[in-house]
Design an enzyme around this catalytic site. Structure first.
Site, mmCIF file in Angstrom:
data_model
loop_
_atom_site.group_PDB
_atom_site.id
_atom_site.type_symbol
_atom_site.label_atom_id
_atom_site.label_comp_id
_atom_site.label_asym_id
_atom_site.label_seq_id
_atom_site.Cartn_x
_atom_site.Cartn_y
_atom_site.Cartn_z
ATOM 1 N N ARG A 1 0.699 -1.160 0.043
ATOM 2 C CA ARG A 1 0.030 0.073 0.000
ATOM 3 C C ARG A 1 0.800 1.310 -0.025
ATOM 4 O O ARG A 1 0.417 2.179 -0.558
ATOM 5 C CB ARG A 1 -0.816 -0.051 1.083
ATOM 6 C CG ARG A 1 -2.224 -0.995 1.060
ATOM 7 C CD ARG A 1 -3.012 -0.953 2.274
ATOM 8 N NE ARG A 1 -4.208 -1.879 1.714
ATOM 9 C CZ ARG A 1 -5.026 -2.330 2.951
ATOM 10 N NH1 ARG A 1 -4.969 -1.993 4.168
ATOM 11 N NH2 ARG A 1 -6.076 -2.959 2.501
ATOM 12 N N LYS B 1 -12.808 -10.991 8.893
ATOM 13 C CA LYS B 1 -13.631 -10.117 9.185
ATOM 14 C C LYS B 1 -15.123 -10.726 8.795
ATOM 15 O O LYS B 1 -15.851 -10.058 7.711
ATOM 16 C CB LYS B 1 -13.481 -8.756 8.224
ATOM 17 C CG LYS B 1 -12.172 -7.984 8.850
ATOM 18 C CD LYS B 1 -12.118 -6.874 7.986
ATOM 19 C CE LYS B 1 -10.679 -6.260 8.255
ATOM 20 N NZ LYS B 1 -9.959 -5.656 6.868
ATOM 21 N N GLY C 1 -5.752 -6.155 2.481
ATOM 22 C CA GLY C 1 -4.446 -6.036 3.143
ATOM 23 C C GLY C 1 -3.682 -7.153 3.238
ATOM 24 O O GLY C 1 -2.397 -7.601 3.051
ATOM 25 N N GLY D 1 -12.346 -3.979 2.000
ATOM 26 C CA GLY D 1 -13.900 -3.771 2.137
ATOM 27 C C GLY D 1 -14.350 -2.875 1.116
ATOM 28 O O GLY D 1 -15.513 -3.180 0.553
HETATM 29 P P1 ADP Z 1 -7.956 -8.950 4.236
HETATM 30 O O1 ADP Z 1 -7.068 -8.115 4.877
HETATM 31 O O2 ADP Z 1 -7.142 -9.414 2.957
HETATM 32 O O3 ADP Z 1 -9.340 -8.208 3.712
HETATM 33 P P2 ADP Z 1 -9.196 -10.068 6.558
HETATM 34 O O4 ADP Z 1 -8.568 -8.816 7.105
HETATM 35 O O5 ADP Z 1 -10.502 -10.439 6.640
HETATM 36 O O6 ADP Z 1 -8.593 -10.096 5.118
HETATM 37 O O7 ADP Z 1 -8.699 -11.496 6.935
HETATM 38 C C1 ADP Z 1 -7.226 -11.826 7.094
HETATM 39 C C2 ADP Z 1 -6.952 -12.810 8.241
HETATM 40 O O8 ADP Z 1 -7.719 -13.679 8.444
HETATM 41 C C3 ADP Z 1 -5.622 -13.320 8.163
HETATM 42 O O9 ADP Z 1 -4.819 -12.662 9.400
HETATM 43 C C4 ADP Z 1 -5.841 -14.666 8.490
HETATM 44 O O10 ADP Z 1 -5.022 -15.336 9.635
HETATM 45 C C5 ADP Z 1 -7.097 -14.780 9.253
HETATM 46 N N1 ADP Z 1 -7.736 -15.818 8.837
HETATM 47 C C6 ADP Z 1 -7.988 -16.626 7.644
HETATM 48 N N2 ADP Z 1 -8.557 -17.834 8.064
HETATM 49 C C7 ADP Z 1 -8.917 -17.975 9.539
HETATM 50 C C8 ADP Z 1 -9.479 -19.156 10.054
HETATM 51 N N3 ADP Z 1 -9.766 -20.024 9.613
HETATM 52 N N4 ADP Z 1 -9.759 -18.652 11.494
HETATM 53 C C9 ADP Z 1 -9.221 -17.500 12.050
HETATM 54 N N5 ADP Z 1 -8.366 -16.722 11.127
HETATM 55 C C10 ADP Z 1 -8.337 -16.732 9.983
HETATM 56 MG MG MG Z 2 -6.818 -7.698 6.847
#
Ligand code: ADP
Ligand code: MG
Length: 391
Positions: free
Chosen positions: A36, A193, A345, A368
């Site tokens: 970023r 999330k 992210g 998001g």
């Molecule tokens: P992004 O930043 O790409 O939008 P999020 O912030 O929603 O994604 O989620 C990313 C996080 O989700 C990572 O830190 C990952 O470790 C966690 N994650 C993925 N699968 C699981 C799971 N089954 N249980 C708990 N955490 C998870």
């Molecule tokens: Mg994230």
């Protein structure tokens, strides 16, 4: 899109407040994925070169408003940005009442979420921010879906409000990808999330052909299918919603639920890992990844896709034992001839970890915001720029 663009304005000698999304992962005081920051560099360099007095504003993480905490300081970002720019980038801690910066220079303002009123878009706070500048530049696509003081309110009151080059480019590239997607159109929604992302699934199910779920979202679907999810991250309140989504009608996307998963006995890098079918998960298990059979099945779906959008890792990829699902899918996306767009992210951190950055067609800085854009929603910060362009 009719907004004023930063590139159309003479910035020389002006005080320019630029909202960037510099919300990057930080560990031990160091930036661990700088995608970023790099994405924002051309905008920052252009403003400095135009002889603007540049003030950068961003959030980092989710601190409690009004309670600054060192672990959410933007200092590591200031250090890293300074290295990339080859010049010092001072971090200004108390900035809301005035900032000293000369034309041709740049400063980074401390985490905007330390200020009470940022998230609820407090009017007085937005006016104060606006009074810091002659020109406000909204360049943070990743926060454009939130109407907050530094993304929306400030744009209402700044003398001039415009779109930065990164925001403008993201909006154009995503629109191009979504206007007429090659089919099959496949979306992957994973991550942690859960509550916010579950809401977009309903809309996505009407747009895409296959909706692959991972992470905490998949766990909610596994629970909806009547299975035990033990101590896994999931959204109990949304099990009903997930159940309705899974019962797909012919005109809606198929949502394949994992049939095998990798479970842990605790949330740590060296937890004991075991592969189980979804029916075997026990009350003490924590599902941290999709299993190898499921990864294989999802990989085949991706291989045949015409368009892929990806937000959210399908497992806790930060721990190598639970990163295999995300690795297999990221490699399947890389190998696919589909037009692929990824955002988020942690998704970007996974893309870097598995070395597939060059093989993804377009990398968005938004998570998001990216999903809401895909849904066809008008992003509030963009709506405000459009309104200001009509003044
Ligand atoms: P992004 O930043 O790409 O939008 P999020 O912030 O929603 O994604 O989620 C990313 C996080 O989700 C990572 O830190 C990952 O470790 C966690 N994650 C993925 N699968 C699981 C799971 N089954 N249980 C708990 N955490 C998870
Ligand atoms: Mg994230």
């Amino acid at each position: 899109m009719s907004v004023i663009k930063m590139t159309d304005i003479d910035l020389s000698g002006k005080r320019v407040l630029i909202r960037e999304d510099l919300n990057v992962p930080v560990a031990d005081g160091k930036v661990t994925s700088d995608a970023r920051i790099r994405a924002a560099l051309p905008t920052i360099e252009a403003a400095i070169a135009a002889n603007a007095a540049v003030m950068l504003v961003s959030h980092l993480g989710r601190p409690t408003e009004g309670q600054p905490e060192d672990k959410f300081s933007l200092q590591p970002v200031a250090d890293h940005l300074g290295e990339l720019l080859g010049r010092e980038v001072p971090l200004v801690k108390d900035w809301i009442d005035g900032v000293d910066v000369e034309p041709g220079n740049v400063v980074l303002l401390e985490n905007v979420r330390f200020l009470a009123g940022e998230k609820k878009c407090d009017d007085a706070l937005a006016k104060k921010m606006a009074s810091l500048c002659d020109v406000f530049v909204m360049d943070a696509f990743g926060t454009a879906h939130r109407a907050q003081a530094s993304t929306y309110g400030v744009a209402e009151y700044a003398p001039v409000a415009c779109a930065g080059p990164l925001l403008a480019a993201e909006l154009e590239a995503l629109a191009k990808a979504l206007d007429n997607p090659a089919r099959p159109f496949v979306a992957i929604v994973g991550g942690s999330k859960v509550s916010t992302k579950l809401n977009v699934l309903d809309t996505l199910a009407n747009i895409v052909d296959t909706l692959i779920v991972g992470g905490g979202i998949a766990n909610t679907f596994i629970a909806a299918a009547g299975h035990e999810v033990g101590k896994s991250l999931y959204e109990a309140d949304m099990v009903g919603t997930a159940g309705k989504l899974a019962a797909t009608a012919d005109d809606r996307a198929e949502i394949p639920v994992p049939d095998d998963v990798v479970v842990a006995d605790e949330f740590s890098a060296d937890a004991n890992a075991a592969t189980k079918s979804v029916g075997e998960v026990g009350v003490d298990d924590m599902i941290l990844d999709i299993g190898p059979d499921t990864a294989d099945r999802f990989g085949k779906i991706l291989a045949e896709a015409g368009t892929i959008i990806w937000n959210g890792p399908v497992g806790v990829f930060e721990f190598d034992k639970f990163g295999e699902g995300t690795r297999v899918l990221s490699e399947a996306i890389a190998a696919s001839s589909a037009f692929s767009v990824a955002g988020g992210g942690d998704t970007l951190a996974a893309i870097d970890k598995y070395g597939v950055r060059e093989k993804i067609s377009y990398i968005s800085t938004g998570g998001g915001a990216f999903l809401e854009f895909v849904e066809g929603k008008k992003l509030p910060a963009v709506a405000m720029l459009e309104k200001r362009a009509k003044d």
